[in-house]
Design an enzyme around this catalytic site. Structure first.
Site, PDB file in Angstrom:
ATOM      1  CG  HIS A 275      -1.557  12.606 -26.465  1.00 50.11           C
ATOM      2  ND1 HIS A 275      -2.157  13.224 -25.394  1.00 50.11           N
ATOM      3  CD2 HIS A 275      -0.298  12.326 -26.065  1.00 50.11           C
ATOM      4  CE1 HIS A 275      -1.302  13.302 -24.395  1.00 50.11           C
ATOM      5  NE2 HIS A 275      -0.159  12.762 -24.773  1.00 50.11           N
TER       6      HIS A 275
ATOM      7  NE  ARG B 267      -0.447  17.183 -13.818  1.00 45.26           N
ATOM      8  CZ  ARG B 267       0.170  16.371 -12.978  1.00 45.26           C
ATOM      9  NH1 ARG B 267      -0.232  16.276 -11.739  1.00 45.26           N
ATOM     10  NH2 ARG B 267       1.201  15.651 -13.360  1.00 45.26           N
TER      11      ARG B 267
ATOM     12  CG  HIS C 187       5.479  12.255 -25.729  1.00 42.50           C
ATOM     13  ND1 HIS C 187       4.128  12.190 -25.932  1.00 42.50           N
ATOM     14  CD2 HIS C 187       5.671  13.206 -24.773  1.00 42.50           C
ATOM     15  CE1 HIS C 187       3.518  13.041 -25.124  1.00 42.50           C
ATOM     16  NE2 HIS C 187       4.443  13.679 -24.421  1.00 42.50           N
TER      17      HIS C 187
ATOM     18  NE  ARG D  29      -4.154  -1.768   1.949  1.00 39.77           N
ATOM     19  CZ  ARG D  29      -4.144  -2.782   2.810  1.00 39.77           C
ATOM     20  NH1 ARG D  29      -3.249  -2.814   3.767  1.00 39.77           N
ATOM     21  NH2 ARG D  29      -5.043  -3.728   2.711  1.00 39.77           N
TER      22      ARG D  29
ATOM     23  CD  GLU E 190      -4.637  16.761 -17.074  1.00 42.60           C
ATOM     24  OE1 GLU E 190      -3.698  16.029 -16.737  1.00 42.60           O
ATOM     25  OE2 GLU E 190      -5.074  16.832 -18.228  1.00 42.60           O
TER      26      GLU E 190
ATOM     27  CE  LYS F 263      -1.493  13.571 -14.798  1.00 38.39           C
ATOM     28  NZ  LYS F 263      -1.836  14.040 -16.150  1.00 38.39           N
TER      29      LYS F 263
ATOM     30  CG  ASN G 199      -2.732  17.963 -21.425  1.00 38.60           C
ATOM     31  OD1 ASN G 199      -1.773  17.238 -21.147  1.00 38.60           O
ATOM     32  ND2 ASN G 199      -3.909  17.824 -20.848  1.00 38.60           N
TER      33      ASN G 199
ATOM     34  CG  HIS H 166       1.163  17.158 -24.623  1.00 36.51           C
ATOM     35  ND1 HIS H 166       1.942  18.295 -24.707  1.00 36.51           N
ATOM     36  CD2 HIS H 166       1.926  16.234 -23.989  1.00 36.51           C
ATOM     37  CE1 HIS H 166       3.108  18.065 -24.134  1.00 36.51           C
ATOM     38  NE2 HIS H 166       3.139  16.817 -23.699  1.00 36.51           N
TER      39      HIS H 166
ATOM     40  CE  LYS I  45       4.456  17.454 -14.832  1.00 37.74           C
ATOM     41  NZ  LYS I  45       4.720  16.184 -15.478  1.00 37.74           N
TER      42      LYS I  45
ATOM     43  CD  GLU J 286       6.752  17.307 -22.963  1.00 37.10           C
ATOM     44  OE1 GLU J 286       6.132  18.249 -22.448  1.00 37.10           O
ATOM     45  OE2 GLU J 286       6.189  16.416 -23.628  1.00 37.10           O
TER      46      GLU J 286
END
Ligand SMILES: NC(=O)c1ccc[n+]([C@@H]2O[C@H](COP(=O)([O-])OP(=O)(O)OC[C@H]3O[C@@H](n4cnc5c(N)ncnc54)[C@H](O)[C@@H]3O)[C@@H](O)[C@H]2O)c1
Length: 369
Positions: free
Chosen positions: A260, A249, A273, A123, A245, A145, A253, A256, A235, A187
């Site tokens: 994507h 946040r 990417h 956990r 998000e 994340k 993107n 992005h 960031k 980025e």
């Protein structure tokens, strides 16, 4: 060495440090000492293990805890359930307890998967990141994340899980392939385009990136340290305000959404990417120009900045605009023919819009072949 202290969201008194510098690895002993684990599991991949096993062993000399390794195959395709199980098995076999630690030593793939394993093992176990790509140092190691991919899509199983510390040593970047350097810098260019929106104070990061392109591309350490530190600060300040998000946040993107869609329509095989995001960034500048949200001078500057970092690509002819529009719709970004989009609205400033006409986007995409 620079230190960026990141506030852990919803936990006002807690922060964790991001160490950035040529000798940042020296902070590993101090970091581990604060946790005082009996056992540590280092998660890495075959490529990085081969390059840096001796370097890392030297850095671990002052650590008394027992150190085990979990070495995964290299590649995004291994960011999956099997690798997650491999890490968890290694953790059990190395008898890791709640107070012990997992260290991710690698790029974003290793960071994401080792972080996810850390979040579920017993956990939640102590987690330390030693990112080894620019992308991981400026992006994936910041913000908490963690995830694995599934046959249904990328990053669909995951968690928000903050590390105890991030150690971004610049020395390891010297062995990065050129393409990986550029993908990471994509980025950083993104942060420059959204700097004023992040809320960390304005330093004119875009101007800095533009004025120092040659040195940064050659990984000149002093300038690179500034680039990594500034990116992390930008960031971090966004994530501190909106970890999950729900609003701000989404500004991260920038570029992005289309990026994507391009990655998906090319089965993740044609572009990295960062390359796909670079096309996405050029697209949002075009859309903003067409909608009168920015002027031609800023548009030209943005395109020039992308070009100076060799981030100038075209959409392959095999991918149709209709396929891209489909991918955008599947991404749940389209509602009643309107798309949720982050657009530039002025120098280093972006805004989130919910009402961009899909037809306007399709028109712009046609200009990117
Ligand atoms: N968690 C987040 O917020 C977040 C954000 C952005 C991206 N990501 C994830 O990050 C991943 C991409 O990360 P990445 O671009 O670092 O890719 P990666 O981890 O696959 O690394 C790229 C390649 O470089 C190699 N490599 C790594 N460090 C090296 C070094 N120092 N010297 C030589 N080779 C080295 C790796 O073995 C790999 O082959 C994706 O899975 C993406 O989903 C996560």
């Amino acid at each position: 060495m620079q230190v960026v202290n990141v506030q852990i969201p919803n936990n006002e008194n807690k922060t964790y440090p991001i160490y950035v510098g040529v000798d940042a690895i020296e902070k590993i002993a101090e970091t581990v000492e604060m946790i005082s684990p009996k056992n540590i599991l280092v998660v890495t991949n075959e490529t990085i293990y081969e390059l840096y096993f001796e370097w890392l062993t030297k850095a671990f000399e002052k650590i008394s805890a027992k150190i085990g390794y979990c070495i995964l195959p290299d590649g995004e395709i291994y960011k999956n359930k099997t690798s997650l199980e491999t890490i968890l098995t290694c953790a059990f076999e190395n008898k890791l307890e709640r107070n012990d630690a997992i260290i991710a030593f690698g790029g974003g793939v290793i960071g994401d998967i080792a972080g996810f394993a850390s979040s579920i093992y017993l956990r939640g176990i102590n987690f330390i990141q030693i990112p080894t790509t620019i992308l991981a140092q400026v992006d994936s190691s910041v913000g908490g994340k963690v995830a694995i991919n599934t046959p249904y899509g990328k990053n669909l199983l995951g968690a928000f899980y903050q590390p105890k510390a991030v150690i971004s040593d610049l020395q390891v970047l010297k062995t990065l392939p050129k393409r990986e350097i550029l993908t990471g810098l994509s980025e950083t260019v993104k942060y420059a385009f959204i700097e004023k929106t992040c809320g960390a104070g304005f330093t004119d990061f875009a101007k800095y990136l533009y004025a120092n392109t040659k040195d940064i591309l050659q990984l000149e350490f002093e300038k690179l340290a500034y680039v990594v530190e500034t990116s992390c600060k930008l960031k971090a300040v966004v994530v501190e305000q909106d970890e999950k998000e729900k609003g701000l946040r989404s500004v991260l993107n920038f570029g992005h959404t289309i990026g994507h869609a391009i990655e998906k329509c090319t089965q993740y095989k044609v572009f990295t990417h960062g390359e796909a995001v670079a096309i996405g960034m050029k697209a949002v500048f075009m859309i903003a120009l067409n909608l009168g949200k920015i002027n031609t001078e800023y548009y030209d500057f943005a395109v020039d900045l992308l070009k100076s970092y060799e981030l100038d690509f075209k959409i392959p002819k095999e991918v149709t605009v209709a396929q891209l529009a489909d991918a955008l719709s599947f991404d749940k970004k389209v509602k009643d023919g309107k798309v949720r989009f982050v657009l530039p609205v002025g120098y280093a400033k972006a805004e989130i819009f919910d009402d961009i006409d899909l037809q306007v986007i399709e028109g712009t995409l046609k200009e990117l072949y």
